[in-house]
Design a protein around this motif. Structure first.
Motif, short mmCIF file in Angstrom:
data_model
loop_
_atom_site.label_atom_id
_atom_site.label_comp_id
_atom_site.label_asym_id
_atom_site.label_seq_id
_atom_site.Cartn_x
_atom_site.Cartn_y
_atom_site.Cartn_z
N GLU A 73 1.62 4.03 -5.08
CA GLU A 73 2.09 3.01 -4.13
C GLU A 73 2.73 3.68 -2.90
O GLU A 73 2.49 3.28 -1.76
CB GLU A 73 3.11 2.09 -4.80
CG GLU A 73 2.54 1.11 -5.81
CD GLU A 73 2.47 1.65 -7.24
OE1 GLU A 73 2.45 2.89 -7.44
OE2 GLU A 73 2.43 0.81 -8.16
N ALA A 74 3.57 4.68 -3.16
CA ALA A 74 4.27 5.37 -2.07
C ALA A 74 3.28 6.16 -1.22
O ALA A 74 3.41 6.22 0.01
CB ALA A 74 5.35 6.27 -2.63
N GLU A 77 1.44 3.71 1.00
CA GLU A 77 2.33 3.27 2.10
C GLU A 77 2.39 4.34 3.20
O GLU A 77 2.34 4.02 4.40
CB GLU A 77 3.74 3.02 1.55
CG GLU A 77 4.72 2.47 2.56
CD GLU A 77 4.43 1.02 2.92
OE1 GLU A 77 4.23 0.20 2.01
OE2 GLU A 77 4.39 0.71 4.12
N TYR A 78 2.47 5.58 2.79
CA TYR A 78 2.50 6.68 3.76
C TYR A 78 1.21 6.72 4.59
O TYR A 78 1.24 6.84 5.82
CB TYR A 78 2.71 8.01 3.03
CG TYR A 78 2.64 9.20 3.94
CD1 TYR A 78 3.69 9.52 4.78
CD2 TYR A 78 1.49 9.98 3.98
CE1 TYR A 78 3.60 10.61 5.65
CE2 TYR A 78 1.40 11.06 4.84
CZ TYR A 78 2.46 11.37 5.68
OH TYR A 78 2.36 12.43 6.54
N LYS A 81 1.14 3.96 7.09
CA LYS A 81 2.05 4.21 8.21
C LYS A 81 1.45 5.21 9.20
O LYS A 81 1.54 5.02 10.41
CB LYS A 81 3.40 4.72 7.66
CG LYS A 81 4.46 4.91 8.71
CD LYS A 81 5.83 5.14 8.08
CE LYS A 81 6.84 5.66 9.09
NZ LYS A 81 6.88 4.92 10.36
N ILE A 112 -3.09 -1.78 -0.70
CA ILE A 112 -2.05 -2.42 0.09
C ILE A 112 -2.63 -2.79 1.46
O ILE A 112 -3.57 -2.16 1.95
CB ILE A 112 -0.79 -1.55 0.26
CG1 ILE A 112 -1.08 -0.30 1.11
CG2 ILE A 112 -0.20 -1.15 -1.09
CD1 ILE A 112 0.17 0.44 1.55
N ARG A 114 -1.26 -3.72 5.41
CA ARG A 114 -0.10 -3.68 6.31
C ARG A 114 -0.51 -4.09 7.71
O ARG A 114 -1.62 -3.78 8.15
CB ARG A 114 0.51 -2.27 6.34
CG ARG A 114 1.12 -1.81 5.01
CD ARG A 114 2.36 -2.59 4.64
NE ARG A 114 2.95 -2.15 3.38
CZ ARG A 114 2.67 -2.68 2.18
NH1 ARG A 114 1.82 -3.69 2.09
NH2 ARG A 114 3.26 -2.21 1.10
#
Ligand SMILES: Nc1nc2c(c(=O)[nH]1)N=C([C@H](O)[C@@H](O)CO)CN2
Length: 119
Positions: A73-74, A77-78, A81, A112, A114
């Motif tokens: 998950e992290a 997210e990275y 971004k 994910i 975003r």
């Protein structure tokens, strides 16, 4: 919104919550859908009006060789971004998969989304 997609990008990285995973690189698979800021490249035929997908892959390979995460998950997210901040994408969908990590499961992962995806 127009979208660049990259399917089944493989990369080596340190990822995982267990001790052995903190020292042994694993192959992960990344799928990305990257919204491009406008329809301009469709008309201009100019690489400067879009997001260079080769540059995205190069940037991510470098980052994944240097960065370590515990959770997929992290990591997702990275990646999201980087694509939004460094390449100016207004919307991204990122999926990160681990391959063959669970018995009887070909791949396991997370997706994910975003940013804003205009209709
Ligand atoms: N939701 C998640 N569950 C698990 C993760 C993860 O990143 N997100 N990671 C692990 C371990 O690292 C596993 O992949 C090693 O077998 C377990 N569950």
């Amino acid at each position: 919104m127009d979208i660049i997609f990259l399917r089944e990008m493989r990369a080596e990285t340190i990822i995982g919550i267990y001790e052995w995973e903190k020292t042994t690189p694993q192959t992960i698979e990344i799928d990305m859908e990257i919204g491009i800021p406008s329809e301009a490249p469709c008309h201009s035929d100019d690489i400067r009006d879009t997001i260079h997908y080769g540059a995205v892959v190069e940037r991510l390979r470098t980052a994944l060789a240097e960065r370590h995460f515990l959770l997929i998950e992290a990591l997702a997210e990275y990646i999201a971004k980087v694509i939004r901040d460094d390449f100016g994408s207004p919307w991204v969908m990122v999926s990160v998969s681990k391959l063959g990590i669970l018995p009887g499961v070909k791949r396991v992962g997370v997706s994910i989304e975003r940013g804003h995806r205009p209709r």
